[in-house]
Write a protein that holds these residues in place. Structure first.
Motif, PDB file in Angstrom:
ATOM      1  N   LEU A  77       0.810  -0.931  -0.096  1.00 39.31           N
ATOM      2  CA  LEU A  77      -0.433   0.152   0.249  1.00 39.31           C
ATOM      3  C   LEU A  77       1.006   1.039   0.174  1.00 39.31           C
ATOM      4  O   LEU A  77       0.721   2.317  -0.640  1.00 39.31           O
ATOM      5  CB  LEU A  77      -0.697  -0.061   1.007  1.00 39.31           C
ATOM      6  N   HIS A  78       1.768   1.328   0.944  1.00 36.42           N
ATOM      7  CA  HIS A  78       2.649   2.712   0.414  1.00 36.42           C
ATOM      8  C   HIS A  78       3.244   2.529  -0.675  1.00 36.42           C
ATOM      9  O   HIS A  78       3.684   3.891  -1.202  1.00 36.42           O
ATOM     10  CB  HIS A  78       3.639   2.381   1.976  1.00 36.42           C
ATOM     11  N   GLN A  81       0.770   3.936  -2.913  1.00 39.07           N
ATOM     12  CA  GLN A  81       0.461   5.354  -2.791  1.00 39.07           C
ATOM     13  C   GLN A  81       1.082   6.308  -2.990  1.00 39.07           C
ATOM     14  O   GLN A  81       1.634   7.707  -2.781  1.00 39.07           O
ATOM     15  CB  GLN A  81      -0.249   5.246  -1.036  1.00 39.07           C
ATOM     16  N   HIS A  82       2.686   5.664  -3.191  1.00 39.74           N
ATOM     17  CA  HIS A  82       3.388   7.063  -3.457  1.00 39.74           C
ATOM     18  C   HIS A  82       3.959   6.301  -5.264  1.00 39.74           C
ATOM     19  O   HIS A  82       4.415   7.729  -4.991  1.00 39.74           O
ATOM     20  CB  HIS A  82       5.293   6.304  -2.688  1.00 39.74           C
TER      21      HIS A  82
END
Lengths: 215, 215
Positions: A77-78, A81-82
């Motif tokens: 997810l990190h 999201q980046h």
């Protein structure tokens, strides 16, 4: 500085892509992020240098600049999201992709992992075979609605997302016979496995396992 | 427009705060977000109006403007990422809080829920009691490192975060006797329960259960 992940020096699955670093490798390949790998042994995973990053002494971990995290769900997810490529552009779509990511990990994976776990810890107990139908019923109680929701779509909610990535990874841990009961879920997993990013990630983790076997 | 969540019309726990809407209520109370609740029955949860929002026919769901999502983990993270109060200001801290949220749901909760599940489905089987030590060993294998990491800190990583919120919620599902084996985890749960936002959320879900009992 490339991100560094940890992976098994000698993966228990021999490179079938079932170890959880595969999820993170796949996510990074989807978004085009180059990375380095630090291999850990079963012994070094339990030592403080590793448990300071992963309190449960498992893999994978992810380090990038000042960021040091664990849990494959949090890591993918990190990354999503980046970096563009794993989440829709619209906010409602992003939220739904996140819901599918959590569904893979919290509504689907536990029932599947439990079946593996009892195989490793209870297969010599008198009740082992008698209990399997209870476990399989629990797994099907989650796969039935998942299959119904997917229907004949390619992916769970429009374009391929981080939710599909994790769901495909989780479904790959199923007994092949049970996955085969669900034609659309089987096709869904195969569709994920055909993605070029998946294939690059798979080859990378398999190269580690092959090298370990070659000694 | 206030967000709308779904919750049990008649919660199986009778208002002890174990149903998963409690997680979402608590998160909204922490960030000061007013909300409405749509109650669902065991029957209506399985009907299409609800399963279109929650494919597995469970609670909670979360609706706000064009956003319609399920999975308590996704909902609390969505709230945390859109309202100050549940995530640190710095990016490395945000990533770590997210890791603890996933750890609560994927590394801790499954072992605890499995113990509840076999109670409901296998407690009349001949093997039920003989298997409990296997399950308890599995739970302790996760609580031991969690307890070691928490040490004598108030929260898992600095200030209270969405990771603590979910971890406290998950630990509340443990058998009280097992939680009592870990003094620091017991104190951690009690610390969470003392937060004013927790108490408001608890009172709100209990009022629904009390009304259901009063008929």
């Amino acid at each position: 500085m490339k991100p560094i992940i940890t992976a098994f020096e000698n993966s228990p699955d021999g490179g079938q892509g079932l170890a959880r670093d595969m999820r993170v490798r796949w996510a990074m390949e989807e978004v085009g992020l180059a990375y380095d790998v630090r291999l850990v042994s079963f012994k070094s995973m339990k030592q403080q240098a590793h448990t300071s990053r992963q309190p449960f002494g498992q893999i994978p971990t992810y380090e990038e600049g000042g960021i040091v995290i664990f849990e494959s769900g949090a890591i993918v997810l990190h990354i999503a999201q980046h970096h563009p490529g794993l989440l829709p552009a619209d906010e409602p779509g992003q939220a739904r992709a996140m819901a599918w990511l959590f569904a893979a990990l919290n509504s689907i994976e536990p029932t599947i992992v439990e079946r593996e776990r009892v195989y490793f810890t209870e297969r010599d107990e008198s009740w082992y075979r008698a209990r399997l139908p209870f476990i399989d019923e629990q797994i099907r109680s989650r796969l039935d609605p998942l299959s119904a929701r997917l229907g004949d779509a390619d992916w769970l909610d429009g374009a391929f997302s981080v939710g599909d990535l994790m769901m495909v990874m989780v479904l790959r841990r199923l007994e092949p016979e049970m996955l085969a009961e669900y034609a659309n879920l089987s096709a869904y997993v195969a569709r994920g496995e055909r993605r070029p990013a998946y294939q690059r990630a798979f080859a990378a983790q398999k190269a580690v396992a092959d090298a370990a076997r070659a000694g």
